[in-house]
Structures are given as structure tokens and as C-alpha cells.
Enzyme design. Structure first.
Site, PDB file in Angstrom:
ATOM      1  N   GLY A  49      56.958  62.121  42.105  1.00 10.45           N
ATOM      2  CA  GLY A  49      57.486  61.623  43.375  1.00 10.45           C
ATOM      3  C   GLY A  49      58.051  62.687  44.280  1.00 10.45           C
ATOM      4  O   GLY A  49      58.311  62.412  45.452  1.00 10.45           O
ATOM      5  N   CYS A 259      36.827  35.688  48.155  1.00  8.16           N
ATOM      6  CA  CYS A 259      35.782  36.458  48.842  1.00  8.16           C
ATOM      7  C   CYS A 259      34.578  35.558  49.110  1.00  8.16           C
ATOM      8  O   CYS A 259      34.074  34.892  48.187  1.00  8.16           O
ATOM      9  CB  CYS A 259      35.372  37.653  47.984  1.00  8.16           C
ATOM     10  SG  CYS A 259      33.964  38.584  48.645  1.00  8.16           S
ATOM     11  N   CYS A 262      31.399  37.129  46.880  1.00 10.13           N
ATOM     12  CA  CYS A 262      31.322  37.087  45.418  1.00 10.13           C
ATOM     13  C   CYS A 262      32.236  36.044  44.796  1.00 10.13           C
ATOM     14  O   CYS A 262      32.191  35.820  43.579  1.00 10.13           O
ATOM     15  CB  CYS A 262      31.630  38.458  44.820  1.00 10.13           C
ATOM     16  SG  CYS A 262      33.366  38.969  45.014  1.00 10.13           S
ATOM     17  N   CYS A 279      36.025  40.963  49.847  1.00 12.67           N
ATOM     18  CA  CYS A 279      36.609  42.045  49.056  1.00 12.67           C
ATOM     19  C   CYS A 279      36.645  43.321  49.872  1.00 12.67           C
ATOM     20  O   CYS A 279      35.651  43.686  50.527  1.00 12.67           O
ATOM     21  CB  CYS A 279      35.795  42.286  47.785  1.00 12.67           C
ATOM     22  SG  CYS A 279      35.865  40.961  46.577  1.00 12.67           S
ATOM     23  N   CYS A 285      32.718  44.189  44.674  1.00 14.51           N
ATOM     24  CA  CYS A 285      32.123  42.948  45.158  1.00 14.51           C
ATOM     25  C   CYS A 285      30.650  42.866  44.755  1.00 14.51           C
ATOM     26  O   CYS A 285      30.186  41.828  44.260  1.00 14.51           O
ATOM     27  CB  CYS A 285      32.265  42.876  46.678  1.00 14.51           C
ATOM     28  SG  CYS A 285      31.830  41.276  47.397  1.00 14.51           S
TER      29      CYS A 285
END
Length: 615
Positions: A49, A259, A262, A279, A285
Site C-alpha cells: 500500500g 447479462c 450470457c 458483462c 462472457c
């Protein structure tokens, strides 16, 4: 996409065509640049970080394509690696295609569009829906690296805040978002706490991907070319989104969405033509439609438990109530065996060379604070006093007498040249506070010492609401419950007679007297043992100043706080204090009970002050 400068506009493909074979034999980055990137990357991995600086290079791509991520990728890749490049969620977009060509041609590595086969993924905006595994590295192109940029403009102050883990202003930004919208609306760039230490923003990924960073088996690297920073989330690192204890973290989306291509309901969905959703990750997808996915594994890794649930949200933005959280009242202030909460011994401040050697020839006897020996200014010297719990001590004198200098030394805004300071809460009153480092001194200003500045703008963030200013001090002290913070802020604002219907208004819309009241409420937020007031009514109209003085007198009478009041106005000192020290040219010339000094001043300087006050 094109690259534009003052001389020409060319496509990335044209740049690639113009580079000769020798360029690609040695790569876009020379070995020295690659070593620097690898060293910075290793440091980033060792300190999760933390933003590690590196010497960012100019890249033959448009700035919006993420030169920082590209440099990290070029610095890490070897001939045995296989790279996948995605833009948004697309492998075949113009940006992804040209960057992939640039990388593969330069580093002579393999390429793929299958997330399962790559060793390095360079991405702008998304983590692939295919859960990454050990041995894989995700490189993200970062447009903005500094999480504090939105709340602090000073680069130096940002570095200080990171070093001391002082992230209260980020918490305030979340508080203000909740006040305005009822939910935290941040999407990309959501702040997270990495490994329990550094706050990092997750630009460029959406909130949907934030939970997938936590305890992930792969290495995530963030490269910011413009800001010349690299930071990392190593494998199996704790990554926690910042949110209040009573406000659940939420991702984008809704349980009923799917989606249209799909049928997936456990992926990050974006808007598609016709009001439909699709997606974001086109590879996933397509593979879902082909039946080439482990749907059960993916669903287990999807952040579905973080989908919005209105029943768990904070209801309304009005003040939560006037109850002091946990029935918190003013805390009893411990006193030393000698009876004091604050003790000041022989404090002095010299601006310039010489230190104690500059003192002779200065002071009330000579009428000057300028040293005849060194030319230094002896702003204050040999100032000492004690303040007991519930007692208010005054420091009075004309402008330039040294009283505000003493206060700045006590609060840590200036380093005293001589003397010592003791608090019963620090080492049982036996530790010299002046000997603590700057971070420890600042920590004392959070929960032990409250300060009210002469100018409210010095003690408040004017663009933040009244409640948000109080929240800044509370979050710095570790408060993490939104409702309790709201309750505490409402309680304090009511105490200082700020209307609660103004609680969520920015402080810059308040009058001077109202700002001062908010500043007093902020100073009292954590029930400090010591309250320092620096010219608390200067610049206020007489009627407003009288109201502030009445408020302070009542608050000091209610609390067991030791207070030091600095003023050039005897009326302020007479109203608020029990004892008083009179300062002139940096020295204490008279001390005693405030009433006695006002009724029977002995020193000629005090007599002149009293006479001026009685006119």
C-alpha cells in the site's frame, strides 16, 4: 487513439512501424530503467500500500493509455512470460491491441487472451472475471495514485499524513458523502486499508473488484506514470474497504440484473444498448456462452454479498439525535499530586541565533525583545505556571508581548527554545511533553489538548459541514460508528447553540460568530483535558463576542477541564479566568487572581492595561 505533441500527430501503430530492429533488440526500456522499476516494485511488495517513487519515463503511447502500468509491465516481463492486455473489459479494442503489440514486440514474450494462460495481466479498469491464481501478476494503470489528493493539496502534508496514518480527512469525505446522499457514492478510487497500515485508493477498478483484492493469491501492482509512483498488494494481503461500522460496504449492481448475452448474474455489468446490461469482461462472457468456465468457483469469488440492500442503509440525512453517545459526559480530569493538570516550567522562545545567550539585554527593563548580542528576537522567556482541573488561567498583554508564542509552544506549533511542559495524562505528569516527537505531539492534540484559534479558518475546514468538522476530530480519535458520530456532533452543536438545521451546511456559509461556535464544539469533541483559547473573540462584533464569552464561561463551568486563555482584552480575561499572568516584552511582569489584578494592579504595565480597559 493518437499521440499528439506540438510537432506531429501519429498513431501507435505508426510508432511501432518506425522503430527499427535495434530498438526492439534492446527493448523500449533500457536495463537501467528496468532495474529501477524492479527495485521500486520490490519495495512496494515489502511495504503493501505504500507509494514508492520511481523515475517514470516518457512512453510512446497516449497519456490516457497508462504509461505507469506499461512501464511496470515492461520492467517485469521476461522471454518466458505470457502477457494479456485488456482495456476496460475488452481484449480486442484499439488500445488493448496496440499496447499488446507494443509489449510483445519490445519484450519478445508470448501473448494470450485467455486469463488462465497468462503470467502477467495488464489492465485498465478491470480485474479479469476469471479468478487469478498464485504465480500470476496483475498490473493496473493508475490515473490518480494519491488517496489524499482530494482532501489535501500539499504534497508535504500528504507525506506526513501517510507517515502518521492520519486519515481522518478521508473518513470525513465518506461522512459527507453519507450526509449528502444517504449512501457512499464513490465508485472507482474507493479507499481501502492495506495490511492494516496504509490507505490506498483502488483507481482504476470499480467497487465490484475491491473485495477481490482481499486475501487474493495473485500479486497486484499499481503503476502511476504521471505521479511517478508504484504501489502493490502482495498475495494473501488483508485489504479492507473503509466504511463505518454501521454502514455496510456496497458494490455496484442489483440482484435482479443479468447479462443479456450470457445470462451471468455474478459479474460486473455495464449498460448495453436497449436498456440492457452486459458483462464488462468480454472474454468471460464469451467463454460462459461456450460453457468453458467454472461457474461454481466464479460464483464463490464474486462479491454478491456486497450488493446493495436498502434495509441495511443509514436512513435519512437529518441529525441522528441530541443524545450524547453512550451517555458520554465530560470526563473527570486527573490531577497530579501537586493539584495541577498542566504544568509549564521556564518556557522560552528565541527566534534567531544565540538561544539563552541572546536573552541578556532584552525584556521589560530595556523595552526591547531584540537581543543586542545576536540580533535574535526573544519572543518569550522564563514563563511558568500550573493549571488545575476546572481552572482557567489567563495570559494577557499587548500584541507582541509573547503570550501567543507561549501558546504555540504548548500546542506544538513551535518548538520551545527552553523550558518544559507536563500533563498528568502523559507519563503520570513526569514526562516532558516538549521531548516528544512531532507525531506524538500531534496525537495529543486529538484527545488531550483542544485548541480554539483566533481565526476560525485556522481551526476549521470551511468547505466541510459543521458536523463534518466535528467528525474530523472524532474519526482521528478512532470513532467509526456513523450514527454515534452524528449524535455526538448534534449534541455538541446544540451545546454551543448552533441550530441543528445548519449541521450539514458548509462552514463557509456561517457568520464569524457561528464559525467560532463550531470551532469550540470541534475543540471539545473528544473531551480534552486541557483547552487552549487564543484570542477567542477577536474580530467579532461586540454583541457576538459577548455571546461567545457567555458560552465559554458556561462550558468551562460545566466541565472539569483545565483552560488557558490568551487575550489582549482584560474584559475577556476577567470574564473567563480565575488567575492571570500579565506579559510584557516576552516576560511575566505580574501574576495573581484575576479579580485582584483588575482591582489592585501593582506593576505599572498592568496598571496601564487596567486603565485602558476601564475607559
Amino acid at each position: 487513439m493518437t499521440i499528439t505533441d506540438t510537432r506531429r500527430t501519429v498513431t501507435t501503430a505508426a510508432v511501432l512501424d518506425s522503430l527499427d530492429a535495434a530498438t526492439f533488440r534492446r527493448g523500449i526500456l533500457d536495463e537501467g530503467s528496468k532495474r529501477e522499476i524492479r527495485r521500486a516494485t520490490l519495495t512496494a511488495v515489502c511495504v503493501p500500500g505504500y507509494q514508492v517513487p520511481f523515475g517514470s519515463r516518457e512512453m510512446p503511447v497516449a497519456r490516457g493509455w497508462g504509461s505507469g502500468g506499461l512501464q511496470v509491465t515492461l520492467g517485469l516481463l521476461g522471454a518466458s512470460d505470457t502477457v494479456k492486455v485488456i482495456d476496460q473489459g475488452d481484449d480486442d479494442g484499439v488500445n488493448a491491441t496496440n499496447l499488446r503489440r507494443l509489449i510483445v514486440t519490445s519484450e519478445r514474450c508470448e501473448q494470450t487472451q485467455d486469463s488462465r494462460d497468462c503470467t502477467v495481466v495488464q489492465s485498465r479498469h478491470r480485474i479479469p472475471e476469471e479468478p487469478l491464481v498464485e504465480g500470476q501478476t496483475l498490473v493496473l494503470q493508475v490515473p490518480v495514485a494519491e488517496p489524499l489528493r482530494g482532501v489535501e493539496k500539499s504534497v508535504r502534508e500528504c507525506a506526513r499524513m501517510h507517515a502518521e496514518a492520519d486519515y481522518s480527512m478521508i473518513w470525513v469525505s465518506l461522512y459527507e458523502d453519507l450526509v449528502r446522499n444517504g449512501v457512499i457514492t464513490k465508485t472507482t478510487g474507493y479507499p481501502v486499508l492495506v495490511n492494516g497500515r496504509y490507505v490506498m485508493i483502488t483507481t482504476p477498478i470499480p467497487r465490484w473488484d475491491v473485495p477481490r483484492l482481499n486475501d487474493a493469491p495473485h500479486l497486484s501492482l499499481f503503476g502511476a506514470g504521471r505521479e511517478k509512483r508504484i504501489f502493490a498488494v502482495p498475495p494473501y494481503t488483508d485489504v479492507r474497504p473503509l466504511t463505518f461500522d454501521d454502514v455496510p460496504f456496497e458494490v455496484e449492481g442489483a440482484a435482479e440484473q443479468s447479462c443479456h448475452r450470457c445470462g451471468s448474474v455474478d459479474t460486473f455489468l455495464v449498460e448495453a444498448p436497449g436498456g440492457r446490461t452486459a458483462c464488462s469482461d468480454i472474454e468471460w462472457c464469451t467463454r460462459t456462452r461456450d460453457g468453458d468456465v467454472d461457474a461454481a468457483w466464479h460464483r464463490g469469488h464474486a462479491p454478491l454479498r456486497f450488493l446493495p440492500d436498502p434495509t441495511r442503509r443509514v436512513r435519512g440525512t437529518a441529525p441522528a439525535g441530541r443524545r450524547d453517545p453512550a451517555d458520554q459526559q465530560a470526563r473527570p480530569v486527573p490531577a497530579s499530586d501537586a493539584g495541577w493538570t498542566l504544568a509549564v516550567r521556564g518556557v522560552g522562545k528565541v527566534h534567531g541565533p544565540g538561544g539563552a545567550d541572546a536573552v541578556p539585554g532584552t525584556g521589560p527593563d530595556t523595552g526591547t525583545a531584540i537581543s543586542p548580542r545576536t540580533g535574535a528576537v526573544v519572543a518569550a522567556w522564563d514563563v511558568g505556571f500550573d493549571v488545575a482541573p476546572g481552572e482557567a488561567l489567563g495570559l494577557i498583554g499587548e500584541s507582541g508581548s509573547g503570550k501567543s508564542t507561549v501558546l504555540r509552544c504548548l500546542v506544538g506549533e513551535e518548538n520551545a527554545t527552553a523550558g518544559s511542559m507536563y500533563l498528568t495524562t502523559v507519563g503520570g505528569g513526569r514526562t516532558d511533553v516538549f521531548g516528544l516527537d512531532a507525531a506524538a505531539r500531534r496525537a495529543l492534540r486529538v484527545d488531550t489538548i483542544g485548541l480554539v484559534h483566533q481565526n476560525p479558518a485556522d481551526g476549521l475546514t470551511l468547505t466541510v459541514s459543521a458536523g463534518g468538522n466535528i467528525a474530523e476530530r472524532l474519526t482521528a480519535a478512532g470513532w467509526r460508528n456513523y450514527r454515534e458520530i452524528r449524535d455526538r456532533a448534534a449534541h455538541l452543536l446544540e451545546k454551543v447553540e448552533v441550530p441543528l438545521d445548519r449541521m450539514d451546511d458548509p462552514v463557509h456559509t456561517f457568520s464569524g460568530g457561528m464559525r467560532q461556535r463550531v470551532q469550540i464544539a470541534k475543540a471539545l469533541a473528544t473531551d480534552p483535558r486541557v483547552l487552549l483559547l487564543d484570542e477567542p473573540t477577536t474580530g467579532l462584533d461586540a454583541s457576538v463576542a459577548a455571546g461567545v464569552l457567555d458560552l465559554l464561561r458556561r462550558l468551562l463551568a460545566e466541565r472539569d477541564t483545565a483552560a488557558v486563555v490568551v487575550s489582549h482584552d482584560f474584559a475577556v480575561i476577567e470574564t473567563l479566568t480565575d488567575r492571570c499572568l500579565v506579559m510584557n516584552v516576552g516576560r511575566v511582569v505580574e501574576a495573581g487572581l484575576t479579580d485582584q489584578l483588575f482591582q489592585d494592579p501593582h506593576h505599572p504595565y498592568t496598571q496601564r492595561l487596567v486603565a485602558a480597559a476601564r475607559r
